[in-house]
Design a protein around this motif. Structure first.
Motif, short mmCIF file in Angstrom:
data_model
loop_
_atom_site.label_atom_id
_atom_site.label_comp_id
_atom_site.label_asym_id
_atom_site.label_seq_id
_atom_site.Cartn_x
_atom_site.Cartn_y
_atom_site.Cartn_z
N SER A 107 0.82 -1.20 0.00
CA SER A 107 0.00 0.00 0.00
C SER A 107 0.85 1.25 0.00
CB SER A 107 -0.91 0.00 1.23
OG SER A 107 -0.11 -0.22 2.36
N LYS A 108 2.14 1.13 0.41
CA LYS A 108 2.91 2.35 0.58
C LYS A 108 3.91 2.58 -0.54
CE LYS A 108 2.13 2.65 5.46
NZ LYS A 108 2.54 2.08 6.71
N VAL A 109 3.91 1.76 -1.54
CA VAL A 109 4.80 2.02 -2.67
C VAL A 109 4.30 3.26 -3.39
CG1 VAL A 109 5.62 1.14 -4.88
CG2 VAL A 109 5.35 -0.41 -2.97
N PRO A 110 5.16 4.24 -3.63
CA PRO A 110 4.69 5.45 -4.30
C PRO A 110 4.18 5.10 -5.69
CG PRO A 110 7.08 5.45 -4.07
CD PRO A 110 6.59 4.30 -3.29
N SER A 111 3.10 5.78 -6.09
CA SER A 111 2.53 5.48 -7.40
C SER A 111 3.32 6.12 -8.52
CB SER A 111 1.08 5.92 -7.45
OG SER A 111 1.03 7.30 -7.10
N HIS A 112 4.16 7.12 -8.14
CA HIS A 112 4.98 7.76 -9.16
C HIS A 112 6.34 8.08 -8.56
CE1 HIS A 112 6.12 10.34 -12.53
NE2 HIS A 112 6.62 11.15 -11.62
N ILE A 261 3.76 1.41 -10.93
CA ILE A 261 4.55 2.60 -10.62
C ILE A 261 4.81 3.34 -11.92
CG2 ILE A 261 6.66 3.47 -9.56
CD1 ILE A 261 6.99 0.78 -8.20
N SER A 262 4.54 4.63 -11.90
CA SER A 262 4.87 5.40 -13.10
C SER A 262 6.17 6.17 -12.85
CB SER A 262 3.74 6.35 -13.47
OG SER A 262 3.64 7.38 -12.52
N TYR A 263 6.88 6.50 -13.91
CA TYR A 263 8.19 7.12 -13.76
C TYR A 263 8.36 8.23 -14.77
CZ TYR A 263 9.04 4.18 -17.84
OH TYR A 263 8.95 3.58 -19.07
N ASP A 264 9.37 9.09 -14.52
CA ASP A 264 9.79 10.05 -15.54
C ASP A 264 10.95 9.47 -16.35
OD1 ASP A 264 9.28 12.83 -13.28
OD2 ASP A 264 7.91 11.90 -14.70
N LYS A 265 11.96 8.97 -15.62
CA LYS A 265 13.11 8.35 -16.28
C LYS A 265 13.32 6.98 -15.67
CE LYS A 265 14.34 12.54 -17.84
NZ LYS A 265 14.23 12.93 -19.22
N CYS A 266 13.67 6.04 -16.51
CA CYS A 266 13.83 4.67 -16.04
C CYS A 266 15.16 4.08 -16.49
CB CYS A 266 12.68 3.82 -16.57
SG CYS A 266 12.77 2.10 -16.07
N LEU A 267 15.79 3.35 -15.59
CA LEU A 267 17.01 2.63 -15.93
C LEU A 267 16.76 1.14 -15.77
CD1 LEU A 267 20.18 2.59 -16.43
CD2 LEU A 267 20.36 2.34 -13.96
N ILE A 268 17.14 0.38 -16.78
CA ILE A 268 17.06 -1.07 -16.67
C ILE A 268 18.47 -1.58 -16.39
CG2 ILE A 268 16.51 -3.22 -17.86
CD1 ILE A 268 14.52 -1.70 -19.55
N ALA A 269 18.65 -2.15 -15.20
CA ALA A 269 19.97 -2.67 -14.83
C ALA A 269 19.75 -4.05 -14.22
CB ALA A 269 20.66 -1.73 -13.85
N THR A 270 19.15 -4.92 -15.02
CA THR A 270 18.70 -6.20 -14.49
C THR A 270 19.79 -7.26 -14.45
OG1 THR A 270 17.87 -6.57 -16.73
CG2 THR A 270 16.27 -5.96 -15.07
N GLY A 271 20.96 -6.95 -15.00
CA GLY A 271 22.08 -7.88 -14.90
C GLY A 271 21.80 -9.18 -15.64
N GLY A 272 22.27 -10.29 -15.06
CA GLY A 272 22.10 -11.56 -15.74
C GLY A 272 21.94 -12.70 -14.76
N THR A 273 21.64 -13.85 -15.31
CA THR A 273 21.49 -15.07 -14.52
C THR A 273 22.54 -16.07 -15.00
OG1 THR A 273 19.13 -14.64 -14.58
CG2 THR A 273 19.79 -16.80 -13.84
N PRO A 274 23.17 -16.77 -14.06
CA PRO A 274 24.21 -17.73 -14.49
C PRO A 274 23.64 -18.78 -15.43
CG PRO A 274 24.28 -17.41 -12.13
CD PRO A 274 23.06 -16.71 -12.60
N ARG A 275 24.41 -19.10 -16.46
CA ARG A 275 23.98 -20.16 -17.38
C ARG A 275 24.23 -21.52 -16.75
NH1 ARG A 275 26.56 -17.49 -22.37
NH2 ARG A 275 24.86 -16.13 -23.00
N ASN A 276 23.50 -22.51 -17.26
CA ASN A 276 23.71 -23.87 -16.80
C ASN A 276 24.09 -24.73 -17.99
OD1 ASN A 276 23.79 -26.16 -15.27
ND2 ASN A 276 21.65 -26.05 -14.58
#
Lengths: 623, 149
Positions: A107-112, A261-276
């Motif tokens: 409930s407390k995550v800002p909507s923007h 959540i809405s944003y003005d500027k967004c960064l995607i820095a999701t990195g990676g997952t180890p391969r198997n």
């Protein structure tokens, strides 16, 4: 006519039995009046009448067909929509009960938020710092799947293993060789603002959703539903927050619990997952139980524990991570009687990075750290026998071990590309971005997941710590209006035990022609002494920022010539990687604090006829 | 072969050098590297907007994103730090920064609220003032250099 009849028949399919009692509105099916009429009309067409009648029949028939098909389609869609809605409601309620977010977070995550960073690793933290430095009072929200607050990864495969502290797995602090102690976390928890306070806090700040410092007590949340479905097993919820959907046009994202959540500027820095390895994936649960894919704090903790319990660990992979872990575990091998095996397809350790002669030399060094190195090994299958794992190699060899660590590469996390409509690079993987790290308006990508255009070296994707820092910082600058391209070349480093270390910059690919200039190493040329001299623990801190604007060529005093003999050690030196006579990559082999010169040479991009002359700039004989 | 043989000694250069496939290996003695390098480096443009800037930007402003500042300008007390340091930087008093006491006090007060971020008051005071001295010295040093060049 046949077709028409068929369509009609489908459209007029008898409604399911018992509809009178159980049927819902959507399942009840009434024959629309116009259809009945047209059926009758079609039926009454008297054959043998004039042509106009048959045309009329044709028209009526076609329209019946169309109407029937439309009705059938609408009803089917309605049914589908209904069932999918019902299922999404049930799963959502199930998810909410089984995985409640941090208390009150839902409930407390800002909507923007003005600045939204997806991912909570090195690149995101560097961007957050950059944004806060440049935009006074900026409010930055980091959404991270990892329950830990932002931390640096290199010590997880290096320094933390060499620590003498018995509580190191809890504290995650390490004493560097220069005596300075630090935590792997970039900042302590008090640096961050609580999520619900982010919109209102006076000077802005950085909030992390749902980060919680690993090691403090996690709340155990048994819910009625969870107990029901999982028997008496309690549900331990690590408070994970994941962005699952991105609406680029509306500038909003959706989390796994449905929060928007809405944003003005967004960064995607999701990195990676180890391969198997496919061979391991096929192998089944019993093998998977004895497997570590190493990347996060929890992997370090679990492997550390395992290394104290088992008798043999095998590392599959001969690159940076594999070799570092092999050396770290090899050190324990001697004190605890642990067998450490490392196997990989190449001819030697770092076979894809170092030229062959150096890769062979490195392999010998790794062996001397106590590791049983098996090069030219391709895994065919893995099975369980007794209580041990049996790895079968393609050349027939068999390796028996208790636990496997797979370090065979990283798969960039690009799931968001689909919903966001972002381009994924087919050559290097990752989100495709321009030289300014921008994917679309208001969206930037940095770190392991970014496939970017390097003005000097071309399109690439880099999976190193310093690159995450440099690209994160650049993305933060560009998110606050700088419009700068990727220019400052990032570096990387690796240590193979305390006696062999190197730093590198640019394209360091063993398939390129190389020129190596070596001198004999003295006791002073080790990674240990490098950190002592520079006074910093992590070498990237000292190397990253400076660039040589002037290069000093010092005059040496009295020379003591030492001509290396046959079969000499490659003690210290510099290796240049060339592409069309231009230096595109440099490895500083056991010489330190010279990265600014290396960076300058790559930046210049000049053709050099005699690389020995260039090597002079590095003063490889000096301390 | 992963080592160089005597036979491959280059007469002209007095260097031991050989090729192993596509990779050239050169062993150089200290003597070999004594003479100044003939490699040419491209002159740097100090006003290059793409370059990572130091603490002071070419136009005289403070680069708050300088890695040398660590997290000082971006943490919870970032605003107080920025106003205190800006005041200090532009101060024209004889004792530089003597007109900035209020800002420094505000910064100190803020930092006291976060002891694990800004460890120990005394140490922090010393550290921050020492940092400011050294960074401003560097800054003024850099400025002088630029002025004279």
């Amino acid at each position: 006519m046949f077709l028409c009849r068929g369509a009609l028949a489908r459209a007029l399919r008898p409604p399911p039995r018992g509809r009178a009692q159980a049927g819902t509105l959507l399942q009840r099916w009434n024959v629309p009046p116009d259809l009945q009429l047209s059926r009758q009309v079609a039926g009454t067409g008297v054959p043998g009448e004039k042509g106009s009648n048959s045309v009329f029949v044709l028209i009526v028939g076609l329209s019946t067909l169309g109407a029937g098909a439309y009705v059938y389609k609408t009803l089917k869609e309605n049914k589908e929509r209904f069932t999918s809605r019902i299922s999404s409601i049930t799963t959502r309620s199930r998810d909410e009960e089984a995985s409640p977010s941090a208390p009150g977070a839902h409930s407390k995550v800002p909507s923007h938020v003005p600045f939204l960073l997806i991912g909570g690793g090195t690149a995101a933290f560097a961007a957050a710092r950059s944004i806060r430095a440049r935009d006074p009072g900026a409010r930055v929200l980091i959404v991270s799947e990892d329950p830990a607050l932002p931390y640096m990864r290199p010590p997880l495969s290096k320094e933390l293993w060499f620590s003498d502290d018995p509580d190191v797995t809890e504290t995650l602090r390490f004493k560097q060789w220069n005596g300075k102690e630090r935590s792997i976390y970039f900042q302590p928890p008090s640096f961050y603002v609580p999520v619900q306070d982010l919109p209102s806090v006076e000077n802005g700040g950085v909030a992390v959703l749902c980060g919680k410092k690993v090691g403090t007590a996690l709340a155990v949340v048994p819910t009625a539903f969870a107990k029901q479905s999982l028997g008496s097993k309690l549900v331990l919820n690590p408070w994970r927050c994941k962005v699952v959907h991105m609406d680029v046009r509306g500038n909003t994202v959706k989390l796994n619990d449905g929060t928007q959540i809405s944003y003005d500027k967004c960064l995607i820095a999701t990195g990676g997952t180890p391969r198997n390895l496919p061979a391991i994936e096929r192998a089944g649960k019993d093998v998977q139980k004895r497997l570590t894919l190493f990347r996060k704090i929890e992997d370090f903790r679990s492997l550390e524990k395992i290394s104290r319990e088992v008798k043999s660990i095998t590392i599959i992979g001969g690159g940076f991570l594999g070799s570092e872990l092999a050396c770290a575990l090899g050190r324990r091998a001697r004190t605890r009687g642990l067998e450490v095996i490392q196997l990989f397809p190449e001819n030697g350790n770092m076979g894809k990075v170092l030229p062959e002669y150096l890769s062979n030399w490195t392999t010998e060094k790794v062996r001397r750290e106590g590791v049983n190195v098996l090069p030219n090994a391709v895994v065919k299958s893995v099975s369980v026998s007794g209580n041990r794992l049996v790895i079968k190699l393609k050349d027939g060899r068999k390796v028996e071990t208790d636990h496997i660590v797979a370090a065979v590469g990283l798969e960039p996390n690009v799931e968001l590309a689909k919903s966001a409509g972002l381009e994924v690079d087919s050559d290097f993987g990752g989100f495709r971005v321009n030289a300014e790290l921008q994917a679309r308006s208001n969206i930037w990508v940095a770190g392991d997941a970014a496939c970017f255009y390097d003005i000097k070296l071309g399109r690439r994707r880099v999976e190193h710590h310093d690159h995450a820092v440099v690209s994160g910082r650049l993305a933060g600058e560009n998110m606050t209006g700088a419009a700068k391209p990727y220019w400052h070349q990032s570096m990387f480093w690796s240590d193979l035990g305390p006696n062999v270390g190197y730093e590198a910059i640019g394209l360091v690919d063993s398939s390129l022609p190389t020129v190596g200039v070596f001198a004999k190493a003295t006791a002073k040329d080790t990674p240990k002494s490098a950190t002592e001299q520079s006074g910093t623990g992590i070498r990237s801190e000292s190397e990253t920022e400076a660039e040589a604007s002037e290069v000093h060529i010092s005059q040496s005093s009295s020379p003591t010539p030492q001509v290396p003999k046959q079969g000499e050690d490659y003690g210290k030196g510099v290796i240049f990687y060339l592409r069309d006579k231009v230096v595109v990559g440099i490895v500083l082999w056991n010489i330190f604090n010279r990265m600014p010169i290396a960076r300058k040479i790559i930046k210049d991009g000049e053709e050099h006829e005699d690389l020995n002359e260039v090597a002079k700039l590095f003063n490889i004989h000096e301390d | 072969m992963s080592y160089c043989r005597q036979e491959d000694l280059s007469e002209l250069l007095h260097l031991m050098s050989c090729m192993v496939g596509k990779d050239r290996i050169i062993f150089a003695t200290k003597e070999d590297h004594e003479t100044p390098s003939s490699a040419e480096l491209v002159a740097d443009d100090p006003d290059d907007p793409y370059e990572e800037q130091g603490l002071i930007l070419p136009n005289g402003d403070i680069n708050w994103n300088c890695p040398c500042l660590g997290g000082m300008a971006s943490g919870p007390c970032g605003e107080q730090f920025k106003s205190a340091f800006s005041c200090f930087h532009y101060s024209t008093e004889e004792i530089k920064g003597s007109d900035c006491v209020d800002q420094f006090r505000a910064m100190q007060e803020c930092m006291q609220k976060y002891p694990d971020l800004y460890p120990q008051e005394d140490e922090n005071e010393e550290k921050s003032s020492k940092d400011l001295e050294t960074t401003s010295e560097e800054a003024s040093g850099a400025k002088e250099e630029k002025g004279s060049s």
